[in-house]
Scaffold this motif. Structure first.
Motif, PDB file in Angstrom:
ATOM      1  N   PHE A   1       0.852  -1.184   0.000  1.00 45.22           N
ATOM      2  CA  PHE A   1       0.000   0.000   0.000  1.00 45.22           C
ATOM      3  C   PHE A   1       0.893   1.241   0.000  1.00 45.22           C
ATOM      4  O   PHE A   1       1.949   1.252   0.636  1.00 45.22           O
ATOM      5  N   PHE A   2       0.456   2.290  -0.702  1.00 39.01           N
ATOM      6  CA  PHE A   2       1.213   3.534  -0.657  1.00 39.01           C
ATOM      7  C   PHE A   2       0.266   4.724  -0.615  1.00 39.01           C
ATOM      8  O   PHE A   2      -0.938   4.588  -0.791  1.00 39.01           O
ATOM      9  N   ASN A   3       0.844   5.891  -0.362  1.00 38.87           N
ATOM     10  CA  ASN A   3       0.078   7.130  -0.151  1.00 38.87           C
ATOM     11  C   ASN A   3      -0.791   7.016   1.104  1.00 38.87           C
ATOM     12  O   ASN A   3      -1.952   7.420   1.123  1.00 38.87           O
ATOM     13  N   VAL A   4      -0.177   6.492   2.159  1.00 36.46           N
ATOM     14  CA  VAL A   4      -0.879   6.280   3.428  1.00 36.46           C
ATOM     15  C   VAL A   4      -0.246   7.190   4.480  1.00 36.46           C
ATOM     16  O   VAL A   4       0.881   6.930   4.927  1.00 36.46           O
ATOM     17  N   PRO A   5      -0.907   8.272   4.914  1.00 33.36           N
ATOM     18  CA  PRO A   5      -0.276   9.208   5.856  1.00 33.36           C
ATOM     19  C   PRO A   5       0.091   8.566   7.185  1.00 33.36           C
ATOM     20  O   PRO A   5       1.097   8.941   7.797  1.00 33.36           O
ATOM     21  N   GLU A   6      -0.691   7.599   7.644  1.00 36.40           N
ATOM     22  CA  GLU A   6      -0.388   6.933   8.928  1.00 36.40           C
ATOM     23  C   GLU A   6       0.889   6.106   8.860  1.00 36.40           C
ATOM     24  O   GLU A   6       1.418   5.699   9.906  1.00 36.40           O
ATOM     25  N   GLU A   7       1.385   5.850   7.642  1.00 40.18           N
ATOM     26  CA  GLU A   7       2.598   5.037   7.476  1.00 40.18           C
ATOM     27  C   GLU A   7       3.832   5.887   7.187  1.00 40.18           C
ATOM     28  O   GLU A   7       4.841   5.384   6.703  1.00 40.18           O
ATOM     29  N   LEU A   8       3.757   7.175   7.500  1.00 41.31           N
ATOM     30  CA  LEU A   8       4.916   8.063   7.323  1.00 41.31           C
ATOM     31  C   LEU A   8       5.866   7.820   8.500  1.00 41.31           C
ATOM     32  O   LEU A   8       5.928   8.588   9.454  1.00 41.31           O
ATOM     33  N   ASP A   9       6.617   6.727   8.431  1.00 37.16           N
ATOM     34  CA  ASP A   9       7.350   6.252   9.601  1.00 37.16           C
ATOM     35  C   ASP A   9       8.775   5.818   9.311  1.00 37.16           C
ATOM     36  O   ASP A   9       9.404   5.136  10.122  1.00 37.16           O
ATOM     37  N   ALA A  10       9.324   6.216   8.164  1.00 35.97           N
ATOM     38  CA  ALA A  10      10.689   5.796   7.818  1.00 35.97           C
ATOM     39  C   ALA A  10      11.424   6.948   7.153  1.00 35.97           C
ATOM     40  O   ALA A  10      10.822   7.745   6.426  1.00 35.97           O
ATOM     41  N   PRO A  11      12.721   7.082   7.379  1.00 36.84           N
ATOM     42  CA  PRO A  11      13.494   8.141   6.729  1.00 36.84           C
ATOM     43  C   PRO A  11      13.335   8.092   5.211  1.00 36.84           C
ATOM     44  O   PRO A  11      13.399   7.030   4.602  1.00 36.84           O
ATOM     45  N   GLY A  12      13.093   9.270   4.618  1.00 33.56           N
ATOM     46  CA  GLY A  12      12.951   9.349   3.175  1.00 33.56           C
ATOM     47  C   GLY A  12      11.525   9.215   2.678  1.00 33.56           C
ATOM     48  O   GLY A  12      11.287   9.256   1.474  1.00 33.56           O
TER      49      GLY A  12
END
Length: 787
Positions: A313-324
């Motif tokens: 899955f992508f474009n998921v704001p809740e998954e903004l959890d890794a450098p870059g």
């Protein structure tokens, strides 16, 4: 009063100036310049267009200099709000080109976007951060208001489908994308990308069940599906499998934490694992563990898959959890960023804005782009159509939304519901469905489509990387007449060309006739590296590594589906570390699939080719499926755990071939293989084409050396001729295997045991080693630009 003396002096000065102009000319462009200036080093122009227009004046006046024109571009970031366009009026002359060159020692960047300094980023809104699943990531997230930098149009993520035969959505322009300090960032996703070569740059959900309606009650004939379920799905790889971690079991709990699953996109091997597709998520039902898709996934007849694999899955704001990683709030115009590890006070973020190529050369000739950096556009870096002798020399092309360089026009397919006689039109500056057209013949010229790539155009040196859908689309030449183009990609490093579609986004795709891909380092793609359409293409002296790292039923080099694409040569290449042992299924170094015919594979070195077997396919180094007339000779196979050549079983191979020779429009309509120029260019193929029985059909594997390889040749197809080959378990006399030199010493026993074996010039096949040593074995003194 003007005296005779004054008049003579004036005429003398005028003559000297005229002679100087006719001898050579140069102009300067700089950020502190002014287009009202004369364009000298002391008073430079401000724009490339101003310098271009001066060259047009020289051409109109018939005063073009005999040694050409150089436009020196000085250090700096040149923001492009529109493409830099060159046409026939902007041409140089043979041996005296127009050169747009970076001043030596200076970095010139043509940027199709906006540059945002690190100081503009502030700690992110606490309300946004609170929704991020990983607590440790929340304090790391920064934000910037794009509107404050004049960026108000962000583009839209679109449905895409990438496969070997192409589609209308294979090469679509990108939405706004982000790069930091020249390196592309990643839309927030789950599972995350990983910076671990053993895991091929990313991790996947390795299995999910499509919710299908079966048409006939069978398990193979299905309708399209609009949902996938994680309920009751078993992972393909156990959690303790260090080669390939599974995220299948963790998915339901993870998705349930997303505030708005409809923001997300679902992507990966939704049709087949060797293809790529993406669909917007419409919603999630926790009770059934089903993810509903906004539009159905079209599957093929006899699909027969119980699960779809390698998805994310992508474009998921809740998954903004890794450098870059980053996320764009399109409603508010806010860009959220988890900075990469290299982030510092001097860092800069670049967002792509330009919806066009950065440089377009259409109908011009004898033009050079030298030492420039082309970056951050939503389409491609450079476009060349027609003309001749147009070359990108030692340029860097990076962070583009579509491809790095496109040579030849694309193809616009007609809209759905259009009349059957509407077959589409050429498409400028975008690939469109050209690949689908070349593979299926849906255009006025069928699979012999001539994309007007011009002659002797190409890429010479430099780097192309972090592109969205491919590196170079190299067209040129006429398949009906077999007139070659002589276009090329040489001495370049091309890698990570699959940011947006991670299948069939090769470093180079070639079509047409008589083009050359040579002396390159092509590496690090999740799918294939090089795809061959057309005739008489030469692939030589390349180093190819770390390909097909996450695909299946795929080759590092591929050619498929058209038996009239004859005369192609794959020679003197070093292919190593292809696929991942026991992870990827039926991944090969060279795949000659679906009746591809007449390919010469000679003088290559194959080392550490991986993959795993799936019935009825064996993991193998070279795979041939249904084609004939191939010669696999004088190659060196080293430390391959795979079958080294595999002819895929076909119980009715001869009957199938006869049907093709009589009825296949690729052989009789698009081109006429039984008539000149095909009958005279490829006389050996004529024997196959007119064969009366299967004894005339053949494939040859001869004069090859196998060192420490687990298998030899597997074939259930009768017409495979094996001549003397050599099988060794001991060192055959390498100059320095431990040091990476696989040259055979003159006293190697290979030359006595296999007298027909010819020395392989391995020293010309190690691009990465030669470049890291600071040498260029093909052009001494050439300079590489970029990071």
């Amino acid at each position: 009063m003007i005296t005779m003396k004054h008049a003579i002096t004036f005429l003398t000065v005028l003559l000297l100036v005229t002679l100087a102009v006719l001898h050579a000319a140069e102009f300067h462009v700089a950020l502190n310049g002014n287009d009202a200036n004369p364009g000298t080093s002391g008073k430079p122009f401000a724009s490339l267009e101003r310098a271009r227009d001066e060259i047009r004046k020289l051409n109109v006046a018939g005063a073009y200099p005999q040694d050409g024109v150089t436009v020196w571009v000085h250090d700096g970031v040149y923001l492009r709000e529109h493409s830099f366009d060159l046409d026939a009026r902007d041409s140089g002359q043979a041996g005296a080109p127009v050169v747009y060159a970076a001043v030596p020692g200076e970095t010139v960047r043509l940027v199709g976007g906006k540059v945002i300094p690190a100081a503009a980023f502030k700690p992110a809104n606490p309300a946004f951060c609170a929704a991020v699943i990983d607590p440790a990531a929340r304090s790391q997230i920064l934000q910037v208001n794009l509107r404050e930098f004049g960026v108000t149009e962000y583009g839209e993520i679109q449905e895409m489908f990438a496969v070997d035969f192409g589609s209308a959505t294979h090469y679509l322009p990108a939405p706004l994308e982000l790069a930091v300090d020249g390196r592309s960032m990643t839309l927030a996703r789950w599972p995350n990308l990983v910076d671990d070569p053993a895991k091929a740059r990313l991790e996947f959900i390795d299995a999910v069940r499509p919710v299908c309606t079966y048409q006939t009650g069978s398990t193979t004939d299905v309708k399209d599906y609009s949902a996938v379920s994680f309920k009751g799905v078993k992972p393909l790889h156990p959690e303790e499998d260090v080669r390939e971690r599974s995220f299948t079991l963790a998915a339901p709990e993870r998705i349930s934490k997303w505030r708005s699953p409809a923001n997300a996109w679902f992507a990966g091997g939704l049709v087949r694992t060797y293809s790529y597709a993406q669909r917007r998520v419409a919603g999630y039902d926790a009770s059934t563990c089903e993810v509903r898709l906004a539009s159905p996934v079209t599957v093929w007849a006899k699909w027969g898959q119980k699960t779809v694999d390698q998805t994310f899955f992508f474009n998921v704001p809740e998954e903004l959890d890794a450098p870059g990683e980053y996320y764009v709030d399109r409603k508010q115009g806010i860009l959220y960023l988890y900075p990469p590890k290299t982030w510092n006070a001097q860092s800069e973020a670049t967002v792509s804005v330009l919806n066009d190529v950065i440089v377009a050369l259409e109908g011009c000739s004898h033009v050079r782009l030298r030492g420039l950096v082309l970056e951050s556009t939503r389409t491609s870096g450079a476009y060349i159509e027609g003309g001749e002798d147009n070359v990108l020399e030692n340029c860097t092309v990076r962070n583009t939304g579509v491809v790095g360089v496109q040579i030849g026009f694309g193809w616009q397919e007609p809209p759905k519901g259009a009349p059957r006689n509407n077959i589409g039109v050429p498409l400028k500056r975008l690939p469109g469905a050209y690949r689908h057209s070349l593979s299926t013949g849906i255009n006025s010229q069928g699979t012999a489509l001539n994309r007007n790539g011009g002659k002797n155009n190409g890429v010479d040196g430099g780097k192309i990387y972090d592109t969205g859908c491919g590196g170079v689309l190299l067209g040129g030449g006429d398949r009906k007449t077999l007139e070659p183009a002589g276009n090329f990609v040489r001495n370049a490093e091309i890698f990570r060309t699959d940011r947006r579609i991670n299948r069939y986004a090769e470093a180079v795709v070639v079509d047409g006739v008589g083009n050359r891909i040579s002396q390159n380092y092509l590496h690090d793609n999740l799918g294939g590296i090089l795809y061959i359409h057309g005739n008489d293409q030469v692939i030589e002296y390349n180093e190819i590594s770390r390909a097909v790292l996450a695909s299946e039923d795929c080759g590092a080099i591929e050619s498929r589906q058209n038996p009239s694409q004859l005369g192609n040569k794959i020679r003197f290449n070093y292919l190593h570390d292809i696929s991942r042992l026991n992870v990827n299924a039926h991944t090969v170094a060279i795949y000659l699939d679906n009746a591809t015919c007449g390919v010469e594979v000679s003088g290559n070195v194959f080392q550490r080719i991986g993959g795993r077997s799936i019935d009825p396919y064996s993991r193998c180094t070279i795979a041939v499926n249904g084609g004939y007339g191939h010669r696999i000779t004088n190659n060196l196979f080293i430390d391959n755990s795979t079958c080294n050549a595999n002819w895929i079983p076909d119980a009715k191979a001869y009957e199938k071939w006869q049907k093709q020779q009589q009825q296949n429009w690729m052989l009789t309509k698009d081109v006429a293989v039984a008539q000149p120029p095909y009958s005279t260019r490829y006389p050996e193929f004529q024997k196959l084409f007119t064969a009366k029985d299967e004894k005339a059909l053949w494939n040859e594997i001869s004069n090859n050396v196998f060192v420490n390889c687990s298998h030899y040749v597997k074939s259930t197809d009768k017409p495979v001729h094996t001549f003397p080959n050599l099988w060794l378990d001991e060192d055959p006399g390498f100059v320095d295997k431990a040091g990476g030199d696989l040259t055979l010493r003159p006293d190697s026993p290979v030359f006595q045991k296999l007298p027909g074996f010819q020395p392989i010039p391995f020293e010309k096949m190690q691009y990465s080693k030669n470049k890291s040593a600071g040498t260029d074995i093909f052009r001494a003194g050439s300079k590489q630009s970029g990071n």
